[in-house]
Design a protein around this motif. Structure first.
Motif, PDB file in Angstrom:
ATOM      1  N   UNK A 183       1.003  -1.154   0.129  1.00  0.00           N
ATOM      2  CA  UNK A 183      -0.299   0.104   0.155  1.00  0.00           C
ATOM      3  C   UNK A 183       0.861   1.152  -0.033  1.00  0.00           C
ATOM      4  N   UNK A 184       2.213   1.064   0.122  1.00  0.00           N
ATOM      5  CA  UNK A 184       3.098   2.139   0.105  1.00  0.00           C
ATOM      6  C   UNK A 184       3.511   2.645  -1.287  1.00  0.00           C
TER       7      UNK A 184
ATOM      8  N   UNK B 191       2.835  -5.327  -5.412  1.00  0.00           N
ATOM      9  CA  UNK B 191       3.035  -6.145  -4.150  1.00  0.00           C
ATOM     10  C   UNK B 191       4.484  -6.032  -3.569  1.00  0.00           C
ATOM     11  N   UNK B 192       4.598  -6.430  -2.394  1.00  0.00           N
ATOM     12  CA  UNK B 192       5.945  -6.051  -1.736  1.00  0.00           C
ATOM     13  C   UNK B 192       7.060  -6.935  -2.300  1.00  0.00           C
ATOM     14  N   UNK B 193       8.179  -6.600  -2.402  1.00  0.00           N
ATOM     15  CA  UNK B 193       9.132  -7.081  -3.369  1.00  0.00           C
ATOM     16  C   UNK B 193       9.961  -8.238  -2.354  1.00  0.00           C
TER      17      UNK B 193
ATOM     18  N   UNK C 186      12.380  -3.012  -0.778  1.00  0.00           N
ATOM     19  CA  UNK C 186      13.084  -3.962  -1.664  1.00  0.00           C
ATOM     20  C   UNK C 186      12.770  -3.802  -3.161  1.00  0.00           C
ATOM     21  N   UNK C 187      13.563  -4.182  -3.802  1.00  0.00           N
ATOM     22  CA  UNK C 187      13.276  -4.090  -5.387  1.00  0.00           C
ATOM     23  C   UNK C 187      12.420  -5.298  -5.700  1.00  0.00           C
ATOM     24  N   UNK C 188      11.571  -5.003  -6.662  1.00  0.00           N
ATOM     25  CA  UNK C 188      10.525  -6.030  -7.109  1.00  0.00           C
ATOM     26  C   UNK C 188      10.748  -6.712  -8.403  1.00  0.00           C
ATOM     27  N   UNK C 189      10.406  -7.843  -8.178  1.00  0.00           N
ATOM     28  CA  UNK C 189      10.716  -8.480  -9.462  1.00  0.00           C
ATOM     29  C   UNK C 189       9.466  -8.944 -10.743  1.00  0.00           C
TER      30      UNK C 189
ATOM     31  N   UNK D  94      -5.102  -5.782  -9.751  1.00  0.00           N
ATOM     32  CA  UNK D  94      -3.764  -5.179  -9.092  1.00  0.00           C
ATOM     33  C   UNK D  94      -2.699  -5.389  -9.759  1.00  0.00           C
ATOM     34  N   UNK D  95      -2.351  -6.933  -9.843  1.00  0.00           N
ATOM     35  CA  UNK D  95      -0.861  -7.144 -10.338  1.00  0.00           C
ATOM     36  C   UNK D  95      -1.148  -6.791 -12.014  1.00  0.00           C
TER      37      UNK D  95
END
Length: 394
Positions: A30-31, A35-37, A49-52, A81-82
């Motif tokens: 939500x930041x 989705x969280x990396x 964190x970076x996201x893949x 969302x994705x």
């Protein structure tokens, strides 16, 4: 016997909801969006964190595929969302590829075109199209398929090259991860191109695409499946000279059922019969990689005669499907029993009963492997797919 099947099916159903629950509530960023990396083994969330791209493509696939079973609107909205995040952050509108990774704020990080990641994006987009009928998803999947064909396909020797720079030029480091050999053609990428193309064909029955899928299955048959051992050969140079490596039990059993499915999607009877035979042979040899506790070992190094004595989460998932598939093909009870015992192993050692989801795996002494709960490679795709496949098949 019926109770065995019922038990496995109900375990798969309840576990699918547990997995989706974790990814629905623990992984939303939500930041920064998407989705969280990275979430570590203690469930610590690293929002910086970076996201893949592989993580997001697999989340897209998982929630889309699950929605067809759950009919839960929350799952559909998470798939959206994705999808939205991939389109706005991972898709390279300038050169028409997919960034390997982005920074937490959504800016490009590693901009190389790794064909594996593009294949997974096609896989996710086409699954999302099935539930959304959003033409934008299908159009993007077709566009990415054309990019792979234009840049990655080897017109001289067949097969597909691994990776390119952002603007589709040759690149020195072709590897998916540090443990991989730096070679131009790999089993892993070919397997997932086949998977992605088959999923695309299931929503877009294009003649050229069908021909391409049959061709990939032919290439895999000729080069990657060792008919003496029934294990997969993993790495080759551009001229199909093998660079011998480990036996990957998880990839063996994943390929066993997945390649058969690809042949079934294009309804090529010769390939279906061939890959059904292969599925059973590979399932048989995979038994040597199963420990007495029902868990599947990670890898074996024939050169060193050494077992890589870890049991990771994803080979267990693939073992479940591969063995149920072999049971369906042969009606041999042993395959079903292997799947049942493997599910018991998963429940005992791999499920994180405190925080949810599955841990990365365990070492030989049953201590947990302290790696990501969510990250570049740790996604809901293998385990949710195992549950979805078992629900459908049983």
């Amino acid at each position: 016997m019926e109770t065995q099947i019922d038990t496995l099916k109900s375990l798969a159903k309840s576990e699918l909801f547990e997995i989706l629950n974790y990814w629905s509530f623990e992984t939303i960023d939500n930041k920064n969006g998407g989705f969280i990396g990275e979430i570590d083994y203690k469930n610590y969330k690293n929002f910086d964190a970076p996201k893949g791209s592989v993580l997001h493509a697999r989340i897209l696939w998982s929630f889309s595929a699950a929605y067809e079973i759950t009919n839960n609107e929350k799952h559909k909205s998470l798939a959206k969302r994705a999808f939205d995040y991939i389109v706005s952050n991972f898709y390279d509108s300038q050169f028409g590829g997919i960034f390997w990774s982005i920074n937490a704020d959504g800016s490009p990080r590693e901009t190389k075109n790794q064909i594996y990641a593009i294949a997974f994006t096609i896989y996710g987009l086409t699954e999302y199209y099935k539930i959304s009928k959003d033409k934008k998803a299908l159009d993007l999947a077709i566009d990415l398929y054309k990019k792979i064909e234009l840049h990655s396909y080897d017109n001289l020797k067949e097969g597909y090259f691994e990776a390119f720079t952002r603007d589709w030029q040759p690149i020195e480091d072709l590897r998916l991860s540090e443990k991989d050999a730096n070679e131009k053609k790999t089993m892993n990428t070919h397997l997932h191109i086949a998977e992605a193309y088959a999923n695309l064909y299931s929503v877009w029955e294009n003649v050229d695409l069908k021909f391409k899928i049959a061709k990939i299955l032919h290439v895999i048959d000729v080069y990657f499946i060792d008919k003496k051992t029934w294990h997969l050969k993993l790495f080759f140079d551009e001229n199909w000279i093998e660079k011998p490596d480990v036996i990957s039990y998880g990839h063996d059993i994943e390929a066993a059922w997945l390649l058969q499915w690809c042949a079934e999607v294009i309804e090529d009877n010769d390939l279906i019969e061939k890959y059904k035979k292969y599925a059973v042979e590979i399932a048989k040899v995979t038994k040597v990689g199963i420990d007495i506790d029902g868990g599947l070992w990670y890898e074996f190094d024939p050169k060193e005669n050494k077992l890589i004595a870890e049991k990771h989460w994803w080979p267990q998932s693939e073992l479940l499907i591969g063995m149920v598939n072999a049971y369906q093909l042969t009606q041999e009870q042993e395959f079903l029993e292997i799947a049942e015992k493997n599910f018991e192993f998963i429940e005992k050692y791999i499920l994180d009963k405190e925080n949810g989801e599955w841990i990365w795996g365990i070492n030989q002494d049953y201590s947990p492997i302290k790696k990501d709960k969510a990250g570049f490679w740790k996604c809901p795709y293998h385990n949710s797919r195992a549950c979805i496949e078992l629900i459908k098949r049983l």
